[in-house]
Design a protein around this motif. Structure first.
Motif, short mmCIF file in Angstrom:
data_model
loop_
_atom_site.label_atom_id
_atom_site.label_comp_id
_atom_site.label_asym_id
_atom_site.label_seq_id
_atom_site.Cartn_x
_atom_site.Cartn_y
_atom_site.Cartn_z
N THR A 12 15.96 -8.92 -28.94
CA THR A 12 14.81 -8.33 -28.64
C THR A 12 15.37 -7.34 -27.56
OG1 THR A 12 14.68 -9.87 -26.88
CG2 THR A 12 13.55 -10.43 -29.10
N LYS A 13 14.30 -6.60 -27.16
CA LYS A 13 14.80 -5.49 -26.07
C LYS A 13 15.11 -6.15 -24.87
CE LYS A 13 10.76 -3.30 -26.77
NZ LYS A 13 9.58 -2.16 -26.59
N LYS A 14 14.51 -7.36 -24.57
CA LYS A 14 14.75 -8.01 -23.28
C LYS A 14 16.29 -8.60 -23.53
CE LYS A 14 13.08 -11.86 -20.55
NZ LYS A 14 12.17 -12.63 -20.22
N ALA A 16 18.42 -7.23 -25.18
CA ALA A 16 19.61 -6.02 -25.21
C ALA A 16 19.63 -5.49 -23.87
CB ALA A 16 18.89 -4.75 -25.92
N VAL A 24 14.26 -3.05 -19.64
CA VAL A 24 13.64 -3.14 -20.83
C VAL A 24 13.13 -1.54 -20.86
CG1 VAL A 24 11.63 -3.70 -22.46
CG2 VAL A 24 12.85 -5.47 -20.90
N VAL A 27 16.03 0.51 -22.05
CA VAL A 27 16.62 -0.13 -23.42
C VAL A 27 15.43 0.94 -24.14
CG1 VAL A 27 16.46 -1.68 -25.30
CG2 VAL A 27 17.56 -1.93 -23.11
N GLU A 28 14.19 0.93 -23.83
CA GLU A 28 13.27 1.73 -24.57
C GLU A 28 13.60 3.26 -24.40
OE1 GLU A 28 9.63 0.66 -22.63
OE2 GLU A 28 9.66 -1.24 -23.84
N ILE A 31 16.47 3.71 -27.05
CA ILE A 31 15.77 3.68 -28.40
C ILE A 31 15.12 5.04 -28.76
CG2 ILE A 31 13.77 2.94 -29.83
CD1 ILE A 31 14.36 0.22 -28.20
N LYS A 38 15.62 1.04 -34.24
CA LYS A 38 14.63 -0.05 -33.91
C LYS A 38 14.31 -0.52 -35.20
CE LYS A 38 10.12 2.43 -32.93
NZ LYS A 38 9.11 2.56 -32.07
N LEU A 47 16.27 -5.13 -32.34
CA LEU A 47 17.45 -4.10 -32.40
C LEU A 47 18.70 -4.76 -33.00
CD1 LEU A 47 16.99 -3.12 -28.70
CD2 LEU A 47 15.99 -1.96 -30.56
#
Length: 60
Positions: A12-14, A16, A24, A27-28, A31, A38, A47
């Motif tokens: 998950t993004k969390k 990562a 987060v 991370v976004e 992406i 994604k 991810l």
């Protein structure tokens, strides 16, 4: 990260963000820049762990 990780794993993004020691939102942004691909699974964003670990190694 002392244990062996399966780099084919999806995270998950969390997760990562935790690996990258960032938020987060960061991370976004990564992406959005195209550095990490994604994968949407039924509306959930995942991810590739291998791509996240490459960013850790490169420091970018």
């Amino acid at each position: 990260m002392c244990r062996t990780m399966d780099t084919r794993k999806l995270i998950t993004k969390k997760e990562a963000a935790s690996i990258l020691s960032s938020s987060v939102r960061t991370v976004e942004r990564i992406i959005a820049s195209g550095a990490i691909e994604k994968i949407k699974i039924r509306g959930s964003v995942k991810l590739k762990l291998s791509q996240v670990l490459q960013i850790v190694e490169k420091g970018c």
